[in-house]
Design a protein around this motif. Structure first.
Motif, short mmCIF file in Angstrom:
data_model
loop_
_atom_site.label_atom_id
_atom_site.label_comp_id
_atom_site.label_asym_id
_atom_site.label_seq_id
_atom_site.Cartn_x
_atom_site.Cartn_y
_atom_site.Cartn_z
N GLU A 47 1.02 -1.33 0.07
CA GLU A 47 -0.09 -0.08 -0.04
C GLU A 47 0.75 1.16 -0.22
N LEU A 48 0.28 2.27 -0.49
CA LEU A 48 1.05 3.57 -0.40
C LEU A 48 1.72 4.02 1.09
N TYR A 49 0.72 3.79 1.97
CA TYR A 49 0.98 4.03 3.35
C TYR A 49 2.11 2.76 3.97
N ASP A 50 2.53 2.08 3.11
CA ASP A 50 3.41 1.23 3.64
C ASP A 50 4.93 1.70 3.36
N LEU A 51 4.92 3.31 2.72
CA LEU A 51 5.98 3.72 2.37
C LEU A 51 6.26 4.99 3.63
N SER A 52 7.72 5.11 3.83
CA SER A 52 7.81 6.42 4.86
C SER A 52 7.22 7.68 4.13
N SER A 53 6.94 8.95 4.89
CA SER A 53 6.59 9.87 4.46
C SER A 53 7.52 10.60 3.37
N ASP A 54 8.80 10.27 3.52
CA ASP A 54 9.83 10.78 2.51
C ASP A 54 9.66 10.01 1.27
N ASP A 55 9.36 8.57 1.19
CA ASP A 55 9.05 7.79 -0.08
C ASP A 55 7.77 8.01 -0.49
N GLN A 56 6.93 8.28 0.20
CA GLN A 56 5.48 8.78 -0.36
C GLN A 56 5.72 10.16 -1.16
N ALA A 57 6.38 10.98 -0.48
CA ALA A 57 6.70 12.32 -1.37
C ALA A 57 7.31 11.92 -2.65
N ALA A 58 8.48 11.38 -2.29
CA ALA A 58 9.13 10.92 -3.71
C ALA A 58 8.42 10.14 -4.78
N ALA A 59 7.57 9.07 -4.32
CA ALA A 59 6.69 8.24 -5.21
C ALA A 59 5.66 9.45 -6.01
N ILE A 60 5.08 10.48 -5.40
CA ILE A 60 4.18 11.25 -6.06
C ILE A 60 4.87 12.27 -7.09
N LYS A 61 6.11 12.60 -6.50
CA LYS A 61 6.84 13.45 -7.35
C LYS A 61 7.47 12.57 -8.46
N GLU A 62 7.86 11.59 -8.58
CA GLU A 62 8.26 10.74 -9.63
C GLU A 62 6.99 10.44 -10.58
N ALA A 63 6.02 10.10 -10.06
CA ALA A 63 4.75 10.01 -10.73
C ALA A 63 4.27 11.14 -11.58
N SER A 64 4.50 12.25 -10.77
CA SER A 64 3.99 13.32 -11.43
C SER A 64 4.93 13.86 -12.66
N ARG A 65 6.03 13.68 -12.23
CA ARG A 65 7.23 13.71 -13.49
C ARG A 65 7.22 12.91 -14.69
N ALA A 66 6.87 11.68 -14.50
CA ALA A 66 6.60 10.86 -15.39
C ALA A 66 5.46 11.32 -16.28
#
Lengths: 133, 133
Positions: A47-66
């Motif tokens: 789940e997205l909430y299995d990620l740390s807060s920093d990794d959640q932010a990185a995930a949405i940053k990378e998804a947005s960039r892509a």
């Protein structure tokens, strides 16, 4: 992240493009859609909430960039971003360029009738995407 | 954020639960699924990448929080999170609790056959969710 291993179903359905700081960026091998899969290289995340807060932010940053790059490159009218995982438990994020009149429009791609259509040469698409992303 | 106004289609399909720092949290009025809609109160946002970096991080934080709470409360086996927007251009994030055997399982909810089934009393569900979220 030494224990990260791509789920075999994702490996079978995609081609490797590049590793970003958090995610492995994959091309879905279905020429009906310009469709990326982002897989955070974090073992045992579902789940997205299995990620740390920093990794959640990185995930949405990378998804947005892509998504932004894919939209500009493909001429899509909308980017669809989704983390579902009902069938493949490993956390993965779909980033899909949608066009009016594509094989599922305006429904989500998973509602398309028919099967996926593999690229004749996925490496050519991977090469082009590698320069664009 | 004074110019934020909820899209009429979202307003028609949902009930208001609460405002979090970034998002308006709504209940989808379809008793087939426990289904929230998070709408960032940012005017003219359509894609996730229309949000600032800080708002992107807040969006995924709020979606993760909603998903974790919804999963614990509903006994779901998986949370689906998606920003699609092919039909409603205002940026909105679906957070959906999925159960084996639900009306679409294991497909995404948008593949369910049949129409949505409104709650007989959405306010009762809103009240319960207000305490849970």
């Amino acid at each position: 992240m030494s224990d990260f291993a791509l789920h075999p179903r994702l490996a079978a359905d995609t081609a490797f493009i590049v590793d970003w700081p958090l995610c492995r960026i994959l091309l879905m091998n279905d020429q009906r859609f310009h469709w990326l899969i982002l897989v955070p290289r974090v073992p045992d995340a579902s789940e997205l909430y299995d990620l740390s807060s920093d990794d959640q932010a990185a995930a949405i940053k990378e998804a947005s960039r892509a998504g932004a790059s894919l939209k500009a490159w493909s001429g899509a009218v909308k980017i669809n971003i989704a983390a579902l995982g009902n069938m493949v438990p490993q956390l993965h994020i779909h980033v899909i360029a949608r066009k009016v009149g594509d094989a599922a429009w305006p429904a989500p791609v998973w509602s398309a009738t028919g099967s996926s259509i593999p690229y004749p040469d996925p490496n050519a698409v991977v090469s082009e995407l590698s320069r664009m992303l």
